[in-house]
Design a protein around this motif. Structure first.
Motif, PDB file in Angstrom:
ATOM      1  N   ARG A 165      38.911 -73.789 -11.721  1.00 57.23           N
ATOM      2  CA  ARG A 165      38.944 -73.459 -10.293  1.00 57.23           C
ATOM      3  C   ARG A 165      39.285 -74.727  -9.532  1.00 57.23           C
ATOM      4  NH1 ARG A 165      38.417 -69.363 -12.512  1.00 57.23           N
ATOM      5  NH2 ARG A 165      36.928 -67.647 -12.215  1.00 57.23           N
ATOM      6  N   PHE A 166      39.731 -74.576  -8.299  1.00 52.15           N
ATOM      7  CA  PHE A 166      39.933 -75.752  -7.455  1.00 52.15           C
ATOM      8  C   PHE A 166      39.876 -75.338  -5.992  1.00 52.15           C
ATOM      9  CE2 PHE A 166      44.158 -75.042  -5.716  1.00 52.15           C
ATOM     10  CZ  PHE A 166      44.674 -74.105  -6.583  1.00 52.15           C
ATOM     11  N   VAL A 167      39.519 -76.287  -5.156  1.00 53.13           N
ATOM     12  CA  VAL A 167      39.565 -76.083  -3.713  1.00 53.13           C
ATOM     13  C   VAL A 167      40.182 -77.329  -3.106  1.00 53.13           C
ATOM     14  CG1 VAL A 167      37.206 -76.988  -3.341  1.00 53.13           C
ATOM     15  CG2 VAL A 167      38.221 -75.465  -1.639  1.00 53.13           C
ATOM     16  N   VAL A 168      41.025 -77.171  -2.122  1.00 53.77           N
ATOM     17  CA  VAL A 168      41.549 -78.314  -1.374  1.00 53.77           C
ATOM     18  C   VAL A 168      41.243 -78.072   0.096  1.00 53.77           C
ATOM     19  CG1 VAL A 168      43.376 -78.849  -3.032  1.00 53.77           C
ATOM     20  CG2 VAL A 168      43.876 -77.346  -1.117  1.00 53.77           C
ATOM     21  N   GLY A 169      41.042 -79.151   0.827  1.00 52.77           N
ATOM     22  CA  GLY A 169      40.719 -78.959   2.234  1.00 52.77           C
ATOM     23  C   GLY A 169      40.579 -80.280   2.943  1.00 52.77           C
ATOM     24  N   GLY A 170      39.819 -80.244   4.029  1.00 54.56           N
ATOM     25  CA  GLY A 170      39.683 -81.436   4.855  1.00 54.56           C
ATOM     26  C   GLY A 170      40.918 -81.598   5.715  1.00 54.56           C
ATOM     27  N   ARG A 171      41.314 -82.855   5.908  1.00 52.67           N
ATOM     28  CA  ARG A 171      42.409 -83.153   6.832  1.00 52.67           C
ATOM     29  C   ARG A 171      43.613 -83.641   6.032  1.00 52.67           C
ATOM     30  NH1 ARG A 171      44.348 -87.386  10.206  1.00 52.67           N
ATOM     31  NH2 ARG A 171      43.221 -88.996   9.071  1.00 52.67           N
ATOM     32  N   ALA A 172      44.755 -83.007   6.203  1.00 56.74           N
ATOM     33  CA  ALA A 172      45.975 -83.472   5.538  1.00 56.74           C
ATOM     34  C   ALA A 172      46.367 -84.802   6.166  1.00 56.74           C
ATOM     35  CB  ALA A 172      47.090 -82.450   5.723  1.00 56.74           C
ATOM     36  N   CYS A 173      46.528 -85.831   5.340  1.00 58.34           N
ATOM     37  CA  CYS A 173      46.699 -87.182   5.857  1.00 58.34           C
ATOM     38  C   CYS A 173      48.029 -87.764   5.356  1.00 58.34           C
ATOM     39  CB  CYS A 173      45.509 -87.983   5.333  1.00 58.34           C
ATOM     40  SG  CYS A 173      45.363 -89.587   6.035  1.00 58.34           S
ATOM     41  N   PRO A 174      48.877 -88.263   6.237  1.00 59.68           N
ATOM     42  CA  PRO A 174      50.123 -88.896   5.779  1.00 59.68           C
ATOM     43  C   PRO A 174      49.800 -90.154   4.969  1.00 59.68           C
ATOM     44  CG  PRO A 174      50.092 -88.629   8.187  1.00 59.68           C
ATOM     45  CD  PRO A 174      48.725 -88.330   7.707  1.00 59.68           C
ATOM     46  N   VAL A 175      50.495 -90.394   3.863  1.00 67.43           N
ATOM     47  CA  VAL A 175      50.132 -91.520   2.987  1.00 67.43           C
ATOM     48  C   VAL A 175      50.268 -92.881   3.655  1.00 67.43           C
ATOM     49  CG1 VAL A 175      50.256 -90.775   0.603  1.00 67.43           C
ATOM     50  CG2 VAL A 175      52.373 -91.200   1.839  1.00 67.43           C
TER      51      VAL A 175
END
Ligand code: OOG
Ligand code: MG
Length: 262
Positions: A165-175
């Protein structure tokens, strides 16, 4: 390749049914000690086909055993690569049903989403950063199909690197806005911080794990397509979870993402 078509297919069906039925097994190299790396990735590819045939879609790729903490925890020395399908995805804050899993553990990961294709050999950190759209926080739930999480590299590759399983989230941040080496990672279980790390734990720089994936695929005549999401590997050792637990991952500049287990 040392295994014939029938054995490769039988091993793929076996590991796939262990996952579908939440049943553990002995590691496959016990019975096939001479299997090679190609056999291992071929079995993994066949397991992906079984998921696709059931209607699942490819959702991303993963790197595993990319941190010293994970290599030490699992007693191995080299990174491995696997796939993620949409049926493994969990929405942030949602519950994971542990009855569908054998012995789940969670890992804090830094997730890359690409805007351009990456093709090895010769892929390096700079190429990865240039091709990255943004990074995010992600929790991977691993669930080795091998008894007591005991395996060698070839067995774990064939078992799609324990992906569950996996979850992604939070704030998408430019590298370009963060230093992924010093970026801090805190994993909390039931409100208590349980493991901590920084991005550099992953091969010195998490983008090095993505470069290693591109170089691995390059050796097999393929690439990482634009738009691909990649889990770059557990920053710390994996943490065991049980029904009733909730976990929350906080990554510096990337916010937080959590999961519950029922
Ligand atoms: C293999 C998978 C490791 C990671 O992030 O290091 C992995 C395992 O430890 O079962 O996903
Ligand atoms: Mg992982």
């Amino acid at each position: 390749m040392t295994l014939n078509d029938a054995v490769l297919q039988q091993l793929a069906l076996h590991l796939d049914s262990c996952q579908q039925q939440a049943r553990d097994t002995v590691k496959i190299t016990d019975q096939y000690p001479d299997m090679d790396w190609e056999d291992a990735y071929e079995i993994q590819d066949r397991i992906l086909k079984l998921h696709l045939n059931r209607g699942a879609r490819l959702a991303g790729l993963k790197c595993g055993l990319t941190s010293h903490a994970k290599m030490k925890q699992m007693g191995v020395t080299e990174p491995v690569f696997g796939f993620l399908v949409d049926t493994f995805a969990v929405a942030p804050g949602d519950a994971v049903d542990t009855r569908a899993l054998i012995h789940p553990k969670v890992e804090p990961e830094i997730v890359f989403v690409l805007k351009r294709e990456l093709r090895g050999p010769g892929c390096h950190i700079g190429a990865v950063l240039a091709a990255t759209d943004f990074v995010m926080a992600g929790i991977e739930v691993i669930d080795s199909r091998y008894r007591d999480f005991k395996f060698d590299l070839k067995s774990v590759i064939a078992d799609n690197t324990s992906a569950a399983r996996f979850v992604v989230g939070g704030r998408a941040c430019p590298v370009e806005q963060i230093d992924l080496r010093t970026c801090g990672v805190v994993l909390e279980k039931n409100g208590q911080p349980v493991t901590f790390g920084a991005g550099a734990a992953v091969l010195g720089h998490p983008a090095a794990a993505v470069a290693a994936l591109a170089n691995h695929l390059g050796r097999r005549g393929s690439s990482i397509p634009a738009g691909t999401m990649i889990l770059s590997g557990g920053v710390t050792e994996a943490v065991t979870v049980a029904p009733g637990d909730h976990v929350q991952l906080r990554v510096q500049d990337m916010g937080a993402v959590g999961l519950r287990f029922v």
